[in-house]
Design a protein around this motif. Structure first.
Motif, PDB file in Angstrom:
ATOM      1  N   VAL A   1       0.094  -6.073   5.812  1.00 43.46           N
ATOM      2  CA  VAL A   1       0.074  -4.940   4.891  1.00 43.46           C
ATOM      3  C   VAL A   1       1.461  -4.308   4.900  1.00 43.46           C
ATOM      4  O   VAL A   1       2.079  -4.170   5.957  1.00 43.46           O
ATOM      5  CB  VAL A   1      -0.993  -3.904   5.335  1.00 43.46           C
ATOM      6  CG1 VAL A   1      -0.791  -2.576   4.643  1.00 43.46           C
ATOM      7  CG2 VAL A   1      -2.394  -4.439   5.059  1.00 43.46           C
TER       8      VAL A   1
ATOM      9  N   TRP B   1      -0.808   4.258   9.867  1.00 43.55           N
ATOM     10  CA  TRP B   1      -1.159   2.971   9.229  1.00 43.55           C
ATOM     11  C   TRP B   1      -1.365   1.897  10.296  1.00 43.55           C
ATOM     12  O   TRP B   1      -2.296   1.117  10.231  1.00 43.55           O
ATOM     13  CB  TRP B   1      -0.042   2.546   8.271  1.00 43.55           C
ATOM     14  CG  TRP B   1      -0.418   2.539   6.816  1.00 43.55           C
ATOM     15  CD1 TRP B   1      -0.211   1.509   5.937  1.00 43.55           C
ATOM     16  CD2 TRP B   1      -1.021   3.580   6.035  1.00 43.55           C
ATOM     17  NE1 TRP B   1      -0.647   1.852   4.669  1.00 43.55           N
ATOM     18  CE2 TRP B   1      -1.158   3.121   4.717  1.00 43.55           C
ATOM     19  CE3 TRP B   1      -1.463   4.857   6.339  1.00 43.55           C
ATOM     20  CZ2 TRP B   1      -1.706   3.887   3.698  1.00 43.55           C
ATOM     21  CZ3 TRP B   1      -2.021   5.639   5.334  1.00 43.55           C
ATOM     22  CH2 TRP B   1      -2.141   5.149   4.037  1.00 43.55           C
TER      23      TRP B   1
ATOM     24  N   LEU C   1       2.265  -4.946  10.185  1.00 37.84           N
ATOM     25  CA  LEU C   1       2.641  -3.884   9.248  1.00 37.84           C
ATOM     26  C   LEU C   1       4.118  -4.014   8.882  1.00 37.84           C
ATOM     27  O   LEU C   1       4.981  -4.068   9.761  1.00 37.84           O
ATOM     28  CB  LEU C   1       2.389  -2.512   9.884  1.00 37.84           C
ATOM     29  CG  LEU C   1       2.823  -1.293   9.064  1.00 37.84           C
ATOM     30  CD1 LEU C   1       2.039  -1.201   7.755  1.00 37.84           C
ATOM     31  CD2 LEU C   1       2.657  -0.011   9.873  1.00 37.84           C
TER      32      LEU C   1
ATOM     33  N   ARG D   1      -4.571   2.215  12.019  1.00 37.64           N
ATOM     34  CA  ARG D   1      -5.716   1.863  11.173  1.00 37.64           C
ATOM     35  C   ARG D   1      -5.854   0.361  10.931  1.00 37.64           C
ATOM     36  O   ARG D   1      -6.969  -0.130  10.775  1.00 37.64           O
ATOM     37  CB  ARG D   1      -5.624   2.619   9.842  1.00 37.64           C
ATOM     38  CG  ARG D   1      -5.940   4.100  10.037  1.00 37.64           C
ATOM     39  CD  ARG D   1      -5.746   4.898   8.791  1.00 37.64           C
ATOM     40  NE  ARG D   1      -6.636   4.468   7.725  1.00 37.64           N
ATOM     41  CZ  ARG D   1      -6.607   4.966   6.489  1.00 37.64           C
ATOM     42  NH1 ARG D   1      -5.746   5.926   6.199  1.00 37.64           N
ATOM     43  NH2 ARG D   1      -7.433   4.545   5.572  1.00 37.64           N
ATOM     44  N   ILE D   2      -4.743  -0.342  10.882  1.00 35.20           N
ATOM     45  CA  ILE D   2      -4.861  -1.787  10.604  1.00 35.20           C
ATOM     46  C   ILE D   2      -4.836  -2.618  11.889  1.00 35.20           C
ATOM     47  O   ILE D   2      -5.067  -3.822  11.863  1.00 35.20           O
ATOM     48  CB  ILE D   2      -3.793  -2.303   9.617  1.00 35.20           C
ATOM     49  CG1 ILE D   2      -2.380  -2.182  10.201  1.00 35.20           C
ATOM     50  CG2 ILE D   2      -3.909  -1.574   8.282  1.00 35.20           C
ATOM     51  CD1 ILE D   2      -1.312  -2.821   9.308  1.00 35.20           C
TER      52      ILE D   2
ATOM     53  N   GLU E   1      -5.443   2.756  -1.432  1.00 32.08           N
ATOM     54  CA  GLU E   1      -4.818   1.427  -1.535  1.00 32.08           C
ATOM     55  C   GLU E   1      -4.943   0.657  -0.224  1.00 32.08           C
ATOM     56  O   GLU E   1      -5.108  -0.565  -0.234  1.00 32.08           O
ATOM     57  CB  GLU E   1      -3.352   1.563  -1.939  1.00 32.08           C
ATOM     58  CG  GLU E   1      -3.180   2.011  -3.376  1.00 32.08           C
ATOM     59  CD  GLU E   1      -1.745   1.904  -3.876  1.00 32.08           C
ATOM     60  OE1 GLU E   1      -1.558   2.112  -5.076  1.00 32.08           O
ATOM     61  OE2 GLU E   1      -0.832   1.614  -3.078  1.00 32.08           O
ATOM     62  N   LEU E   2      -4.874   1.374   0.886  1.00 37.03           N
ATOM     63  CA  LEU E   2      -5.023   0.691   2.177  1.00 37.03           C
ATOM     64  C   LEU E   2      -6.433   0.124   2.314  1.00 37.03           C
ATOM     65  O   LEU E   2      -6.611  -1.013   2.754  1.00 37.03           O
ATOM     66  CB  LEU E   2      -4.712   1.646   3.333  1.00 37.03           C
ATOM     67  CG  LEU E   2      -4.803   1.012   4.730  1.00 37.03           C
ATOM     68  CD1 LEU E   2      -3.815  -0.139   4.885  1.00 37.03           C
ATOM     69  CD2 LEU E   2      -4.575   2.048   5.823  1.00 37.03           C
ATOM     70  N   GLU E   3      -7.431   0.905   1.910  1.00 34.13           N
ATOM     71  CA  GLU E   3      -8.820   0.413   1.962  1.00 34.13           C
ATOM     72  C   GLU E   3      -8.992  -0.834   1.102  1.00 34.13           C
ATOM     73  O   GLU E   3      -9.600  -1.815   1.511  1.00 34.13           O
ATOM     74  CB  GLU E   3      -9.785   1.504   1.472  1.00 34.13           C
ATOM     75  CG  GLU E   3     -10.202   2.462   2.560  1.00 34.13           C
ATOM     76  CD  GLU E   3     -11.210   3.489   2.049  1.00 34.13           C
ATOM     77  OE1 GLU E   3     -12.114   3.111   1.270  1.00 34.13           O
ATOM     78  OE2 GLU E   3     -11.073   4.667   2.428  1.00 34.13           O
TER      79      GLU E   3
ATOM     80  N   LEU F   1       3.790  -0.885   3.840  1.00 33.27           N
ATOM     81  CA  LEU F   1       3.711   0.544   3.537  1.00 33.27           C
ATOM     82  C   LEU F   1       5.079   1.021   3.057  1.00 33.27           C
ATOM     83  O   LEU F   1       6.094   0.757   3.692  1.00 33.27           O
ATOM     84  CB  LEU F   1       3.318   1.341   4.784  1.00 33.27           C
ATOM     85  CG  LEU F   1       3.451   2.871   4.669  1.00 33.27           C
ATOM     86  CD1 LEU F   1       2.420   3.434   3.694  1.00 33.27           C
ATOM     87  CD2 LEU F   1       3.314   3.543   6.035  1.00 33.27           C
TER      88      LEU F   1
ATOM     89  N   THR G   1       0.850  -1.197   0.000  1.00 37.84           N
ATOM     90  CA  THR G   1       0.000   0.000   0.000  1.00 37.84           C
ATOM     91  C   THR G   1       0.881   1.241   0.000  1.00 37.84           C
ATOM     92  O   THR G   1       2.001   1.225   0.512  1.00 37.84           O
ATOM     93  CB  THR G   1      -0.924   0.062   1.239  1.00 37.84           C
ATOM     94  OG1 THR G   1      -0.118   0.194   2.421  1.00 37.84           O
ATOM     95  CG2 THR G   1      -1.785  -1.181   1.365  1.00 37.84           C
TER      96      THR G   1
ATOM     97  N   ASP H   1      -4.161   6.119   1.035  1.00 43.69           N
ATOM     98  CA  ASP H   1      -5.388   5.732   1.747  1.00 43.69           C
ATOM     99  C   ASP H   1      -6.276   4.795   0.941  1.00 43.69           C
ATOM    100  O   ASP H   1      -6.797   3.817   1.469  1.00 43.69           O
ATOM    101  CB  ASP H   1      -6.200   6.993   2.120  1.00 43.69           C
ATOM    102  CG  ASP H   1      -5.477   7.822   3.180  1.00 43.69           C
ATOM    103  OD1 ASP H   1      -5.156   7.260   4.235  1.00 43.69           O
ATOM    104  OD2 ASP H   1      -5.224   9.012   2.945  1.00 43.69           O
TER     105      ASP H   1
END
Length: 201
Positions: free
Chosen positions: A117, A143, A152, A146-147, A105-107, A119, A100, A103
């Protein structure tokens, strides 16, 4: 799922043969331009080497070959994700990592229910031309919030001196390519990474 904090990325089984025996526990085989027969041979060699040294092998992009060759991890970029058969990947028991950069791409990534994920680039990188500016440590923090429980992976411009920063910002694993493969002594640099990441295990 817990990822090893040291995530090595290389473009051949020869690199795996050279560096994994030093104590690498997580390695991605990322080969961009090769015919299918060649890829299959590289994957088989890499898989055998990783099994011998208790190292987790991740296959980049080639999820069909990962399934066919009985690999247990694949990593996809966003473009590859659009064309991937997630049901087939899941049905084969292949775990999935996704790249990702922003934003949206993260979704997209989180909706695909990956096992981790990534980053990037956290810092400027020479590996490939990026349309994204360096993300910085604050983005790593955001990030991770959020995850939440998903591991990560931080990637891009990392070296041993920058590792404490990315781990303190919330990264679970730090991925490296050129800091090791372009080093004048890749073996010594790998040992340095292992030593530095040991404290984050």
């Amino acid at each position: 799922m817990k990822l090893d904090p040291f995530y090595l990325i290389v473009d051949s089984a020869a690199w795996i043969e050279r560096l994994v025996p030093l104590g690498v526990r997580l390695v991605q085989l990322r080969i961009k331009d090769m015919d299918e027969d060649g890829l299959r041979m590289e994957i088989r060699k890499a898989k055998a080497l990783c099994a011998r040294h208790h190292c987790q092998l991740v296959i980049n992009d080639h999820w069909r070959l990962a399934i066919e060759e009985g690999c247990d991890f694949a990593h996809l970029g966003q473009e590859d994700l659009q064309n991937a058969d997630l049901r087939a990947i899941q049905a084969a028991g292949v775990r999935l990592g996704l790249s990702t950069h922003d934003d949206a791409e993260l979704e997209t990534a989180v909706a695909a229910k990956p096992h981790y994920v990534a980053l990037g680039p956290v810092y400027p990188t020479i590996l490939k031309k990026m349309k994204w500016a360096p993300q910085g440590l604050e983005r790593v923090r955001v990030w991770k919030e959020r995850i939440a429980r998903l591991p990560l992976v931080a990637i891009g411009g990392l070296n041993p001196e920058r590792l404490n920063g990315v781990f303190e910002a919330g990264a679970d694993s730090a991925a490296v390519v050129t800091d090791i493969t372009l080093n004048s002594d890749p073996e010594a640099r790998t040992r340095e990474w292992i030593e530095k990441t040991d404290q984050w295990r």
